[in-house]
Design a protein around this motif. Structure first.
Motif, PDB file in Angstrom:
ATOM      1  N   LEU A  27       0.840  -1.205   0.000  1.00 54.30           N
ATOM      2  CA  LEU A  27       0.000   0.000   0.000  1.00 54.30           C
ATOM      3  C   LEU A  27       0.871   1.249   0.000  1.00 54.30           C
ATOM      4  O   LEU A  27       1.903   1.293   0.661  1.00 54.30           O
ATOM      5  N   GLY A  28       0.453   2.249  -0.755  1.00 53.12           N
ATOM      6  CA  GLY A  28       1.263   3.468  -0.778  1.00 53.12           C
ATOM      7  C   GLY A  28       0.681   4.514  -1.704  1.00 53.12           C
ATOM      8  O   GLY A  28      -0.538   4.597  -1.885  1.00 53.12           O
ATOM      9  N   GLU A  29       1.578   5.270  -2.303  1.00 54.59           N
ATOM     10  CA  GLU A  29       1.193   6.433  -3.083  1.00 54.59           C
ATOM     11  C   GLU A  29       0.192   6.099  -4.192  1.00 54.59           C
ATOM     12  O   GLU A  29      -0.714   6.878  -4.473  1.00 54.59           O
ATOM     13  N   ALA A  32      -3.216   6.049  -2.758  1.00 57.75           N
ATOM     14  CA  ALA A  32      -3.607   7.412  -2.374  1.00 57.75           C
ATOM     15  C   ALA A  32      -3.974   8.204  -3.628  1.00 57.75           C
ATOM     16  O   ALA A  32      -4.992   8.892  -3.662  1.00 57.75           O
ATOM     17  N   ARG A  36      -7.769   9.747  -4.529  1.00 49.06           N
ATOM     18  CA  ARG A  36      -7.873  11.199  -4.700  1.00 49.06           C
ATOM     19  C   ARG A  36      -8.325  11.544  -6.112  1.00 49.06           C
ATOM     20  O   ARG A  36      -9.047  12.522  -6.316  1.00 49.06           O
ATOM     21  N   ILE A  39     -11.963  11.088  -6.069  1.00 48.27           N
ATOM     22  CA  ILE A  39     -12.590  12.201  -5.337  1.00 48.27           C
ATOM     23  C   ILE A  39     -12.644  13.454  -6.220  1.00 48.27           C
ATOM     24  O   ILE A  39     -13.657  14.150  -6.261  1.00 48.27           O
ATOM     25  N   ARG A  40     -11.571  13.700  -6.954  1.00 47.28           N
ATOM     26  CA  ARG A  40     -11.584  14.867  -7.858  1.00 47.28           C
ATOM     27  C   ARG A  40     -12.671  14.714  -8.916  1.00 47.28           C
ATOM     28  O   ARG A  40     -13.387  15.669  -9.230  1.00 47.28           O
ATOM     29  N   ASP A  90      -7.763   4.010   5.901  1.00 44.08           N
ATOM     30  CA  ASP A  90      -7.344   4.497   7.220  1.00 44.08           C
ATOM     31  C   ASP A  90      -5.828   4.619   7.319  1.00 44.08           C
ATOM     32  O   ASP A  90      -5.306   5.502   8.000  1.00 44.08           O
ATOM     33  N   TRP A  91      -5.125   3.710   6.652  1.00 42.13           N
ATOM     34  CA  TRP A  91      -3.655   3.726   6.713  1.00 42.13           C
ATOM     35  C   TRP A  91      -3.079   5.029   6.186  1.00 42.13           C
ATOM     36  O   TRP A  91      -1.954   5.391   6.512  1.00 42.13           O
ATOM     37  N   MET A  92      -3.866   5.762   5.354  1.00 40.57           N
ATOM     38  CA  MET A  92      -3.358   7.026   4.807  1.00 40.57           C
ATOM     39  C   MET A  92      -3.283   8.107   5.875  1.00 40.57           C
ATOM     40  O   MET A  92      -2.615   9.124   5.687  1.00 40.57           O
ATOM     41  N   ASN A  93      -4.002   7.875   6.993  1.00 45.11           N
ATOM     42  CA  ASN A  93      -3.962   8.818   8.109  1.00 45.11           C
ATOM     43  C   ASN A  93      -4.466  10.202   7.697  1.00 45.11           C
ATOM     44  O   ASN A  93      -4.047  11.220   8.245  1.00 45.11           O
ATOM     45  N   ASP A  94      -5.344  10.224   6.694  1.00 49.17           N
ATOM     46  CA  ASP A  94      -5.927  11.483   6.232  1.00 49.17           C
ATOM     47  C   ASP A  94      -7.279  11.639   6.940  1.00 49.17           C
ATOM     48  O   ASP A  94      -8.161  10.812   6.763  1.00 49.17           O
ATOM     49  N   PRO A  95      -7.439  12.684   7.766  1.00 52.68           N
ATOM     50  CA  PRO A  95      -8.679  12.798   8.545  1.00 52.68           C
ATOM     51  C   PRO A  95      -9.937  12.839   7.670  1.00 52.68           C
ATOM     52  O   PRO A  95     -11.010  12.448   8.130  1.00 52.68           O
ATOM     53  N   SER A  96      -9.827  13.282   6.419  1.00 53.16           N
ATOM     54  CA  SER A  96     -11.035  13.334   5.595  1.00 53.16           C
ATOM     55  C   SER A  96     -11.349  11.983   4.960  1.00 53.16           C
ATOM     56  O   SER A  96     -12.373  11.823   4.306  1.00 53.16           O
ATOM     57  N   ASN A  98     -11.160   9.073   6.935  1.00 55.23           N
ATOM     58  CA  ASN A  98     -11.129   8.200   8.097  1.00 55.23           C
ATOM     59  C   ASN A  98     -12.426   7.407   8.218  1.00 55.23           C
ATOM     60  O   ASN A  98     -13.519   7.964   8.129  1.00 55.23           O
TER      61      ASN A  98
END
Lengths: 363, 368
Positions: A27-29, A32, A36, A39-40, A90-96, A98
């Motif tokens: 898991l990684g970039e 993410a 995203r 989402i865009r 959740d692993w991304m630790n991005d509050p939006s 979560n």
């Protein structure tokens, strides 16, 4: 249900854990960037839909605006909201992003969804009597539930449920079937009903009051378009979800056979109780990758866009253990869902006679 | 524009209704970020203006935060956040510039030493470039210049000089009248951070007495000793500010105590590098603090956080108890946990953990 002994179940667990560990380590970039990007796309479609909608007095613009907003809602509910709430990001630790704080664009509150779906449905998948998603307490889809006369009209219930799906999902936790059986009291459901009123009210206010009033001269057009967008999402979400567990060969389980089950048995139940459908890339994206329902149920908290990549490995594990892997075209799978709803609306005696005839014909 | 919207209560309420989130202004962030990362609303974006090498392993990053940032007092810290390989990482650093620089030019500086094995400090040194944007929180911390002015003694070690640089710059500009002594310990003369700034300060600001002491240049190490303190005039009347590695701080506390400096006169701050946790069953367990419940309990062996919470009488939200449903996920504000299923060891900072499969390894603080 396919039976495996304890050693085989342990082996199955090891094989599936290995697939899971491999993805977790990677898991990684890329993941993410993927979410995203979606989402865009969602933001763009939602803004596009809302901006175009007041110009909906031009028919093609109305179609484009409604489709744009409808697809935005589908993406947000299925590829973003549902998956984020499973803890896939959740692993991304991005509050939006979560799992515990995300609130999605539908009448069902996220808290209620996390209880009924993440916990009940994903833990007790297809156990008749424990998985309330199996038939949503309005449809009889297995002979483990006794036939009652009201079931004969359940196809109408199905159409209504699909049309109003977000409200059905929103009220799922009310457990009306238990209320009518007097197993629980309405009083205990007041906190839930308050939550439902707040979230459902918020959703209705947005789509059916605020945006129409904002564009008052064309309010009826905006209202119609917003209703249309919600309807598109409702029908699509319901269809995808029904294809996940109610196809012809998706198995059901009894409470007894699952008592004190091991993780391996849980895995086996997820594999045999779920069904996939095939299609192009965008069909998968728009289904929130629930077209890979088998992979989703085995690994509910792995980012869903990974399911196509691990599907072959899951299939290889199924083959090794001689476990059926349930998949087919979207049309074929959905056909078997409709047939199941229709068949189980009949009393068992009539149903088995008809099924027997069909089998004879097939021979 | 969006920031202004969120400042108005009614519009903020409307935003919550329409966008289903408590920070509606951040709804557009994913799009804004690709157009201009300085438009992001979720955190305060800060653009890297310049990167200055201080020593071989220390760099100063000159940042321009977005205008809405609320500023800071000399000696405070900020959390910076940045995504490294898809994961949002938060770390705390002291501001090394004076608040006057922020007030006059809208800039701040962070002076950061590369920690061996440190994920973020190495990333900052190797990957962060001029023109990039990172996130900031508002400043915090109570390591502050005393008011009214009192005689001061600073004892700093290595990169512990950073908050002190901010304070010295500020005091010099305000012509702080009480005597100030700085004992600055470095490994070698090559490791002096901001040497030019320090000497310039000492020249133009007569209140400052500066000693730079290299510990590792002679055969025998030259640590802080009693005679260093003896040479500080009026020691007992001074407020003492400590910032440096644990060894230096312990030694300083000890020597100061012997010289009759009261504990209430001593102020210390420092962020230790994250400990490298090791997977060893014997090391599992530790004190768990549930901040929201105001509860503190010990644990032993491989009891998971959910079991520990329940044993303490708490009823955190949970579901499957087997790591599947994420019903029990919550924020860990500090401490290290081991995933019971994978054996994976978490980072020491703030992040989301699943209570039902996380076993504490040492002290853990949870927002439960």
């Amino acid at each position: 249900m396919k039976k495996l002994n304890d050693d085989q179940l342990n082996e199955l667990q090891k094989d599936l854990d290995a697939i899971r560990d491999e993805v977790l380590a990677d898991l990684g970039e890329r993941d993410a960037n993927y979410i995203r990007k979606i989402i865009r796309l969602h933001r763009t479609l939602e803004i596009g839909g809302r901006v175009m909608m007041p110009f909906g007095f031009i028919p093609p613009v109305f179609v484009a605006a409604t489709a744009s907003l409808g697809i935005a809602k589908i993406l947000e509910n299925m590829e973003i909201g549902h998956n984020v709430m499973h803890g896939q990001y959740d692993w991304m630790n991005d509050p939006s992003l979560n799992s515990q704080t995300y609130e999605w664009d539908t009448a069902c509150s996220s808290d209620s969804w996390r209880r009924t779906h993440n916990y009940e449905h994903h833990t007790y998948t297809n156990i008749i009597g424990k998985d309330r998603d199996y038939g949503y307490a309005v449809l009889r889809l297995s002979d483990e539930e006794r036939w009652k006369p009201r079931h004969s009209l359940q196809f109408i219930n199905y159409v209504l449920l699909s049309t109003l799906f977000q409200w059905g999902v929103g009220l799922h936790e009310l457990e009306t079937e238990k209320l009518t059986r007097r197993e629980i009291r309405l009083r205990d459901k007041i906190p839930f009903l308050k939550d439902f009123a707040r979230k459902g009210g918020r959703q209705a206010f947005k789509d059916y009051v605020f945006f129409p009033l904002l564009t008052l001269p064309v309010a009826p057009i905006v209202l119609a378009g917003n209703v249309g967008a919600n309807l598109i999402r409702n029908l699509w979400a319901s269809t995808v979800i029904f294809c996940g567990h109610f196809t012809q060969d998706a198995e059901t389980f009894s409470e007894e056979e699952c008592e004190g089950e091991s993780k391996g048995h849980w895995y086996l139940r997820q594999l045999t109780g779920s069904s996939n459908f095939t299609g192009g890339k965008w069909l998968h994206v728009l289904s929130g990758h629930l077209s890979y329902q088998v992979e989703h149920h085995v690994f509910p908290d792995l980012p869903a866009h990974r399911y196509p990549e691990i599907s072959e490995k899951v299939q290889a594990v199924c083959k090794k253990h001689d476990i059926p892997y349930n998949t087919g075209t979207f049309a074929k799978q959905y056909g078997t869902v409709l047939s199941r709803i229709a068949r189980y609306s009949l009393p068992d005696s009539l149903r088995t006679r008809l099924e027997g005839k069909r089998e004879l014909q097939a021979i | 524009m969006l920031a202004r919207i969120s400042n108005t209560k009614a519009l903020h309420w409307l935003g919550r209704q329409l966008l289903n989130r408590d920070n509606p202004a951040a709804w557009l962030d994913p799009l804004a970020e690709t157009i201009n990362p300085m438009w992001v609303q979720e955190y305060t974006p800060a653009r890297v203006e310049r990167i200055v090498a201080e020593t071989l392993d220390t760099k100063t990053f000159v940042l321009t935060p977005a205008k809405r940032w609320a500023g800071f007092k000399a000696g405070q810290h900020v959390n910076i956040c940045t995504d490294v390989n898809g994961i949002r990482r938060t770390r705390t650093f002291s501001l090394s510039s004076s608040p006057l620089l922020w007030e006059s030019q809208g800039q701040i500086t962070l002076t950061i030493k590369r920690l061996p094995g440190g994920l973020i400090t190495n990333w900052l040194h190797d990957s962060l470039e001029e023109g990039d944007v990172i996130g900031l929180t508002e400043a915090f911390g109570d390591f502050l210049i005393p008011e009214p002015a009192k005689p001061l003694l600073y004892i700093a070690g290595g990169s512990g000089i950073t908050p002190i640089l901010s304070q010295l710059e500020t005091m010099a500009a305000e012509d702080y009248r009480a005597p100030v002594t700085l004992l600055y310990f470095v490994r070698t003369q090559n490791d002096v951070i901001a040497r030019e700034a320090l000497t310039a300060l000492a020249e133009r600001w007569p209140a400052l007495t500066l000693y730079i002491i290299a510990t590792d240049e002679d055969q025998a190490p030259r640590y802080l000793k009693d005679s260093d303190l003896e040479s500080v005039a009026g020691l007992k009347a001074r407020q003492v500010y400590l910032c440096g590695p644990k060894g230096l701080m312990d030694l300083a506390n000890d020597l100061l105590d012997k010289r009759g400096v009261k504990e209430s006169q001593i102020h210390s701050t420092f962020f230790a590098p994250p400990a490298q946790a090791q997977l060893d069953r014997g090391q599992l367990g530790g004190e768990v603090t549930f901040t929201r419940s105001d509860l503190n309990v010990g644990s032993e062996g491989d009891a998971c956080l959910l079991e520990i919470a329940e044993a303490a009488g708490l009823k955190p939200q949970h579901g499957c108890r087997m790591g599947i449903c994420h019903q029990c996920s919550c924020r860990k504000t500090s401490g290290t946990v081991v995933n019971r299923l994978t054996g994976k060891v978490s980072g020491p900072g703030e992040e989301t953990v699943q209570l039902c499969v996380s076993v504490p390894q040492g002290a853990v603080v949870l927002d439960v």
